[in-house]
Structures are given as C-alpha cells and as structure tokens.
Design an enzyme around this catalytic site. Structure first.
Site, short mmCIF file in Angstrom:
data_model
loop_
_atom_site.label_atom_id
_atom_site.label_comp_id
_atom_site.label_asym_id
_atom_site.label_seq_id
_atom_site.Cartn_x
_atom_site.Cartn_y
_atom_site.Cartn_z
N ASN A 8 0.88 -1.18 0.00
CA ASN A 8 0.00 0.00 0.00
C ASN A 8 0.91 1.22 0.00
OD1 ASN A 8 -1.81 2.07 0.43
ND2 ASN A 8 -2.82 1.11 2.18
N ARG A 101 -2.56 -2.01 -3.60
CA ARG A 101 -3.75 -1.19 -3.44
C ARG A 101 -3.63 0.01 -4.37
NH1 ARG A 101 -4.99 3.52 0.41
NH2 ARG A 101 -7.24 3.72 0.30
N HIS A 190 -13.41 2.63 -0.39
CA HIS A 190 -13.42 1.60 0.66
C HIS A 190 -14.00 0.29 0.14
CE1 HIS A 190 -13.59 4.99 3.90
NE2 HIS A 190 -12.34 4.64 3.66
N ARG A 251 -12.96 15.57 7.22
CA ARG A 251 -13.70 15.88 5.99
C ARG A 251 -15.15 16.16 6.30
NH1 ARG A 251 -11.91 10.59 2.74
NH2 ARG A 251 -10.03 10.34 4.02
N GLU A 394 -8.26 -5.37 4.97
CA GLU A 394 -8.12 -5.03 3.55
C GLU A 394 -6.90 -5.71 2.94
OE1 GLU A 394 -9.53 -0.65 2.82
OE2 GLU A 394 -8.79 -0.79 4.88
#
Length: 408
Positions: A8, A101, A190, A251, A394
C-alpha cells in the site's frame, strides 16, 4: 506455501505485509516512511503463529532503521534488507505474487487486474481523479516490479467493488455533456473493505451472500457506508472523491455546493483554500478541534458542548444514510460496523442504531459494550436484523484477490 506480498504505497511512504495464504496468516509487516526526506524511517515486524488461530499477535522480532531513503526503489531495497536481516527468509517464503492497493480505477477497472504497461498508463491517466493517491500507488508498483521482477503484480482498486452501482445511483444530476467530458460521476471508495466485511458477515451468520441485504459502515478517519444486495454494491456514500457522504475525522461529507460559492465570492477563498477547508479543517476537527472519536468522547464526558455537537452531527448523518439505504434495499438483514471507530466506539454504534427499531433493529447493550477480537453480534436474539462488529482486513482481501488472478 503460497505467499503474497501486499503493498500500500503513498507519496512518501509504503506499508507492506507478507501473508501465508495457506493459513491466511501474516508472517511479517512493515512501514517505510519519510521517503525523500533527509532521514527516512523503516520498521519491520516478524510474527510467530498463535496456537489457536491465524492472528499475528505474538511478536517474534521487530527492528527500526533510520537512514536516508531517496525514493520508492530505495525503500524497497530497505525492505528487502530487513527481510534478509530479520526474516522471514524470502528464499523460503518467496512471494508468488505482489498485490497493490490502487485508490482510483475510474469506470475502467471493476476487478483485480494483472498489471501490464497498458494498465500502468491507465492508472497514471486516472490520476486526474485521484491526484494525491494514484501517482503514489504507481510509484510503488514501479519500485516493487524492480524488486520482484519475476512474479505477477496485481492491482486491486478501491473503487472496483462499487462498479455494480446502477446508473441511478452513480449519476449526478448535472449537464450530461459536462459530466461525460470530465468523467464526473460517483465511484465510491473503501470497496475492498466493504467486500471483505460483507462476505465475512454472510459466512458468520451462515446464510448465502446472494440472499442477504446488508449495510456496512466503514467508520475510520475516513468513513463510508455501502448498501449491498446479494453481494453487489448498489449504493455507497462516497462519490467522485472520498469527500462526499458521512461526517469524517477532517472531511465535511455532504454539504450544499452553494456554500463554496458563498465562501469564494464573499469570503475571498481560493479553490485550494476551499479544498483544504473541506478535506482537512472540517468534520469532527472542524466542529470540535479534534479529529479522533476517542478525544470527542473524552471531551463530551467533560461537558464540552462543541464535542457534544460534533458527536450529534456525526450520528445524525449515520442515521440519515441508514434510513435511506434501508429504503433503497427494501429492508435489511445484516448491518456491520468496521474500521477504527466502527469496531471500537460503543457509543457510536448504539446511537447510530437507536432509531432503527422500525426496521427491526434491536441492540443488546451488554453485547455492544463487550470487547472482543473477532466478529461478534451486538443485536438481541429477538432482533429481526443481525447487527455485527466485523474487523476489516483489507490486506488479506487484496492478497486473496491477487492470488485469484495470479493463479488463473
């Protein structure tokens, strides 16, 4: 042994895991960061297996190194040196593939994809949709290919799982020609986590994935919810970028677009300043000054009214999306909470579900407050909807998808 290396990569760092896919057990993990700075940092951890399962919790060895790391290629050499010095041996545990990823696959990639020069060109071209992520993901791919030139490299896209969204869900109601020319639509993110959690939840409740209507709340610093019907994503809260949807750590999530016009015209704010406002100075941090839900909880307990409001706004948005997505699905069978906040915040789970009795949701307070490492039920036995906490993984999902492509 089938071993997969999962990477990643960020702009100045990359994380990695070496996973034994036979036992689905992490053999080693690491982080190389501050790439390109005067002093880089690399951490490498080796795990020994537990006697009762595959979880990598028994620490066998760890090492930290500080030295200049010029670029991602140099970073991968540091990683290889760590494997050689600390183990496990890459000769004995040679990866059969490397999984990467990649954040944005646009509308082009809807499945794990063997990386070719053409795929690299596409990932680079899609950087216009994810300028902070795709270039960094591609830098990691290029460096990893130099370090492991003789094995397949596979891209697993965050957006791929949501390519099953119907047009009614992914289309923004703006001028169609403008939208098409700039590839403006909802993509969702996601996806790797939503896919993993929904499949784990189906296996846990012992029902076929194809029969289930599910909601998955991935609540971390970034947060999204997905409506999953029969294993297919049919709605999700993030949009063209990860900014849309739920309230997050920094956010804003959903906001009236005219707010930006007002801030530009009356407040004199530039495009870059507005970008920073919505991505870095909003959400929990914008409302209460802290982005971590644990800090919000501590401040609420101390009587901080701003923290209380931030929590209430956060939960209000969760309930709004839950109700809307239950309506889109025509009901719900399983609701899962995952990621840092979803897995650990008793209060968030309880309050988010508190008004969903109309849909058959009934939370067991004692179960919700109990701590545990694996999947666990937090609804009552009488609840028509099974509510779960499902730890996401993940990296394992990327490794599974990588192995499925590289072995075919």
């Amino acid at each position: 042994m089938s071993t997969v290396l999962v990477v990643n990569s960020g702009s100045s760092s990359f994380k990695y895991q070496l996973i034994d896919m036979g036992a689905e057990r992490v053999l080693a993990s690491g982080l190389v960061e501050r790439i390109g700075e005067p002093v880089g940092v690399a951490r490498h951890t080796v795990y020994a297996p537990e006697t009762d399962g595959p979880a990598p919790t028994m620490l066998e060895a760890t090492a930290t190194l500080e030295q200049p790391i010029a670029d991602h290629t140099a970073g991968f050499q540091v990683m290889l040196d760590a494997f050689a010095a600390q183990g496990p041996s890459l000769e004995d545990h040679a990866p059969v593939a490397v999984g990467h990823r990649v954040v944005h696959g646009g509308a082009r990639f809807f499945a794990p994809t063997l990386i070719t020069p053409l795929v690299e060109i596409n990932i680079d071209e899609l950087s216009v949709l994810a300028p902070l992520h795709n270039p960094a993901n591609l830098a990691g791919i290029v460096a990893a290919q130099k370090a492991f030139p003789d094995v397949p490299h596979v891209a697993v896209f965050d957006t791929a799982f949501h390519q099953t969204l119907p047009a009614a869900a992914y289309t923004y109601a703006i001028d169609a020609e403008v939208a098409a020319s700039h590839r403006i639509r909802r993509y969702g993110f996601h996806g790797t986590s939503h896919k993993f959690v929904s499949e784990e939840a189906a296996a846990f409740v012992g029902r076929p994935l194809a029969e289930l209507r599910q909601l998955v709340f991935h609540l971390g610093n970034g947060a999204s919810v997905a409506a999953i019907d029969g294993g297919r994503s049919v709605e999700t809260s993030m949009g063209m970028t990860p900014l849309e949807g739920l309230v997050m750590g920094t956010r804003s999530g959903d906001i009236d677009p005219a707010v930006l016009f007002q801030l530009a015209r009356r407040g004199g704010m530039s495009i870059d300043e507005l970008d920073t406002l919505l991505n870095s100075r909003s959400g929990l941090k914008g409302l209460a000054g802290v982005a971590d839900m644990r800090d919000i909880g501590d401040r609420r307990d101390a009587g901080d009214s701003a923290a209380q409001l931030a929590f209430d706004v956060y939960v209000h948005r969760l309930r709004a999306y839950a109700g809307a997505y239950i309506a889109q699905l025509g009901g719900v069978d399983v609701i899962s909470f995952t990621a840092g906040v979803g897995e650990n915040s008793v209060r968030v789970r309880a309050e988010a579900m508190a008004t969903l009795g109309f849909a058959g949701v009934e939370i067991d307070a004692e179960r919700n407050e109990a701590r545990g490492r694996g999947i666990r039920v937090i609804s009552t036995d009488a609840s028509r909807v099974v509510v779960l906490v499902v730890p996401t993984n993940e990296e394992l999902e990327i490794a599974r998808q990588t192995l499925s492509i590289s072995a075919s």
